[in-house]
Write a protein that holds these residues in place. Structure first.
Motif, PDB file in Angstrom:
ATOM      1  N   VAL A 196       0.861  -1.179   0.000  1.00 17.74           N
ATOM      2  CA  VAL A 196       0.000   0.000   0.000  1.00 17.74           C
ATOM      3  C   VAL A 196       0.897   1.228   0.000  1.00 17.74           C
ATOM      4  CG1 VAL A 196      -1.789   1.296   1.203  1.00 17.74           C
ATOM      5  CG2 VAL A 196      -1.825  -1.198   1.260  1.00 17.74           C
ATOM      6  N   SER A 208      -6.984   6.816   4.197  1.00 20.48           N
ATOM      7  CA  SER A 208      -7.836   6.150   5.188  1.00 20.48           C
ATOM      8  C   SER A 208      -9.302   6.113   4.768  1.00 20.48           C
ATOM      9  CB  SER A 208      -7.715   6.822   6.565  1.00 20.48           C
ATOM     10  OG  SER A 208      -6.408   6.717   7.028  1.00 20.48           O
ATOM     11  N   PHE A 226      -7.500  -0.863  10.881  1.00 18.53           N
ATOM     12  CA  PHE A 226      -6.986   0.439  11.310  1.00 18.53           C
ATOM     13  C   PHE A 226      -6.462   0.356  12.726  1.00 18.53           C
ATOM     14  CE2 PHE A 226     -10.128   1.950   8.120  1.00 18.53           C
ATOM     15  CZ  PHE A 226      -9.231   2.627   7.317  1.00 18.53           C
ATOM     16  N   VAL A 261      -8.216   5.736  -4.223  1.00 17.32           N
ATOM     17  CA  VAL A 261      -6.997   6.433  -4.638  1.00 17.32           C
ATOM     18  C   VAL A 261      -5.962   5.456  -5.223  1.00 17.32           C
ATOM     19  CG1 VAL A 261      -7.292   8.383  -3.093  1.00 17.32           C
ATOM     20  CG2 VAL A 261      -6.126   6.361  -2.260  1.00 17.32           C
TER      21      VAL A 261
HETATM   22  S1  SF4 Z   1      -7.164   4.808   0.777  1.00 14.30           S
HETATM   23 FE1  SF4 Z   1      -8.621   3.524   1.814  1.00 14.30          FE
HETATM   24  S2  SF4 Z   1      -8.961   1.791   0.531  1.00 14.30           S
HETATM   25 FE2  SF4 Z   1      -7.099   2.799  -0.151  1.00 14.30          FE
HETATM   26  S3  SF4 Z   1      -5.494   1.792   0.984  1.00 14.30           S
HETATM   27 FE3  SF4 Z   1      -6.042   3.541   2.175  1.00 14.30          FE
HETATM   28  S4  SF4 Z   1      -7.572   2.778   3.600  1.00 14.30           S
HETATM   29 FE4  SF4 Z   1      -7.401   1.262   2.001  1.00 14.30          FE
END
Ligand code: SF4
Ligand SMILES: Cc1cc2nc3c(=O)[nH]c(=O)nc-3n(C[C@H](O)[C@H](O)[C@H](O)COP(=O)(O)OP(=O)(O)OC[C@H]3O[C@@H](n4cnc5c(N)ncnc54)[C@H](O)[C@@H]3O)c2cc1C
Lengths: 65, 423
Positions: free
Chosen positions: A5, A12, A26, A55
């Motif tokens: 990620v 978030s 989280f 995103v």
């Molecule tokens: S933006 Fe949201 S969906 Fe994308 S990695 Fe972060 S917490 Fe996960």
């Protein structure tokens, strides 16, 4: 499989936590936590999480075998 | 997979259209795939348009979907009985399967007799954002009409550019209908702390300036000088091209739980599905009342289900996605799940303006229908899990019972939960 990620992108949104709670969660401060190395059984869930991230912060690679 | 599906047309080449096309290919659909899109651009993401006034293209799959793109082409007519689509250049396209993903357009000024001077904008697409950005670059002051999510974000973005910003809202608080009075007031305070002038309980009654906007008058008689005005009055589903098609149009394309488009008599048109902002369908959270959602995640989720329905018409599975929505304002992350707008009761669990946190949950007839948080997304995950569990425990009447009850349950492509197929 390996999950990455891009934490510079992550806002978030939580979509990955909703889609794949076995992989993503989280912490108390609302930061995303996850274990990069994951069993291949979770591949479909991880792909779904990647597709639901607004995103596009998540990438998933299958282990080379 | 249904064998007679050789020719699929997707109308509306944006988020829902792209994702539906991708889902068809992922599920092994190997026939012809055509995407028709009114915009000349390849698909892009809309949320950044109002946040940073930025344009982000959507990534296409590596193989480019093996699709035929008809961009800059508008569908102008549909004959759902003969399965023929007419485009604005007079060409017709025959289909076995049609996916309607034409989304919505920005709502214009309600009075058609008012001539709007240059400098009055709406915001829905990439071109709108580019035009607005340019105008803001040369402006000193801006009026934003409508303090919903989009209006609030545009106001925040303009303020961040250093402009003088007035945000006008007819209701008593921004977003009052969507999130309730206290949460709306919280959002109003965020705007005010950022230096935005908030004028609630008022509407704009006149635009001034000959060629170019110089200001507006409000319903309380006050005038506001402005070089730019942005109308953020909501969205209207893009169904004009479906007039006379035989489909049921009701502030959106009326669909059943599996996202099959319905005829005016309520029966599904087997070969037509829809997804995204254009859809109005019975959501289980709303006790089966038809709702339309302008949410990014809804478009993504519905696209998968609509594609599945098209490929397996003999086994239509109900959409069981849960709405979730976000907005970014003045550095604050607003996140919601469910449908807070349906609530008849709001419980504010935490509200801390200086600390920039908020947690509220929303009930309808005593049942949880949504939650909204600011910088508390971890708790949102908990609410979501509860909504999910409630939904799985009691799929609405008509889904769990009826002719399909005897059939073995299948797994939802979205959630993996067991769901009964629709009749
Ligand atoms: S933006 Fe949201 S969906 Fe994308 S990695 Fe972060 S917490 Fe996960
Ligand atoms: C500025 C802005 C900010 C947003 N921010 C957020 C956010 O923060 N969070 C969130 O959850 N959601 C947000 N949304 C909503 C989200 O972008 C939409 O839910 C999503 O775009 C819906 O996708 P769609 O494909 O259904 O429709 P659209 O994106 O509206 O796409 C429909 C496409 O169909 C085309 N079309 C229309 N009619 C025809 C026709 N007759 N023939 C051919 N093509 C046609 C249109 O030109 C358009 O390209 C925002 C929307 C906007 C406009």
């Amino acid at each position: 499989m390996r999950i990455t990620v891009d934490m510079n992108l992550c806002e978030s949104h939580g979509q990955c936590v909703f889609a794949a709670p076995d992989i993503f969660s989280f912490d108390e401060e609302d930061y995303l936590v996850y274990e990069p190395a994951q069993p291949d059984e979770l591949f479909a869930a991880a792909e779904k999480a990647a597709g639901s991230c607004p995103v596009r912060a998540i990438s998933v690679q299958r282990d080379a075998s | 997979m249904s064998r007679d599906l050789r020719e699929v047309v997707v109308v509306g080449a944006s988020l829902a259209g792209l994702r539906a096309a991708g889902a068809l290919r992922d599920a092994g659909y190997d026939g012809r795939l055509t995407l028709v899109g009114e915009e000349v651009h390849l698909p892009y993401d809309r949320p950044p348009l109002s946040k940073a006034l930025r344009v982000d293209d959507l990534p296409l799959p590596d193989d480019g979907l093996r699709a035929e793109w008809r961009l800059g082409r508008r569908a102008v007519g549909l004959d759902s009985r003969r399965r023929v689509l007419t485009l604005d250049d007079g060409h017709t396209l025959r289909y076995d399967g049609l996916v309607i993903t034409t989304g919505a357009a920005a709502r214009g000024w309600p009075d058609p007799h008012v001539t709007l001077p240059a400098g009055v904008f709406t915001l829905r697409g990439k071109d709108d954002t580019e035009a607005l950005r340019e105008a803001l670059g040369a402006a000193r002051s801006v009026v934003v009409v409508g303090a919903g999510f989009l209006g609030g974000e545009v106001a925040a973005a303009a303020r961040a550019l250093g402009l003088e910003v007035t945000l006008v809202e007819a209701a008593g608080q921004p977003l009052e209908r969507a999130v309730g009075e206290r949460v709306g007031a919280y959002i109003g305070r965020l705007h005010q702390e950022a230096g935005i002038t908030l004028r609630t309980g008022r509407t704009v009654t006149a635009f001034h300036g000959g060629e170019r906007l110089t200001g507006v008058t409000l319903s309380d008689g006050t005038g506001i000088a402005a070089d730019v005005a942005v109308l953020a009055l909501g969205a209207v589903p893009a169904t004009g091209w479906l007039e006379g098609s035989g489909l049921w149009l009701d502030d959106g394309v009326r669909c059943d739980a599996a996202l099959r488009a319905l005829r005016t008599d309520g029966s599904p048109v087997g070969s037509v599905v829809a997804a995204g902002d254009v859809v109005r369908w019975p959501h289980p959270l709303a006790d089966g009342e038809p709702v339309a959602l302008g949410h990014w995640t809804n478009a993504v989720d519905q696209a998968v289900v609509a594609a599945g329905t098209l490929l397996a018409p003999e086994r239509p599975l109900p959409f069981d996605g849960l709405p979730s929505f976000w907005s970014d304002l003045h550095g604050v992350k607003i996140r919601s799940v469910g449908l807070p707008g349906l609530a008849d009761e709001v419980r504010v669990i935490e509200l801390d303006l200086p600390g920039r946190t908020l947690e509220a949950c929303y009930l309808r007839k005593g049942r949880l229908v949504g939650a909204l948080t600011v910088n508390r997304v971890r708790r949102l995950a908990g609410y979501r899990a509860q909504l999910r569990a409630d939904l799985s425990a009691g799929l609405p009447a008509g889904l769990s019972a009826g002719p399909s009850a005897g059939l073995p349950a299948e797994r939802s492509p979205l959630t993996g939960d067991a769901v009964p197929a629709l009749p």
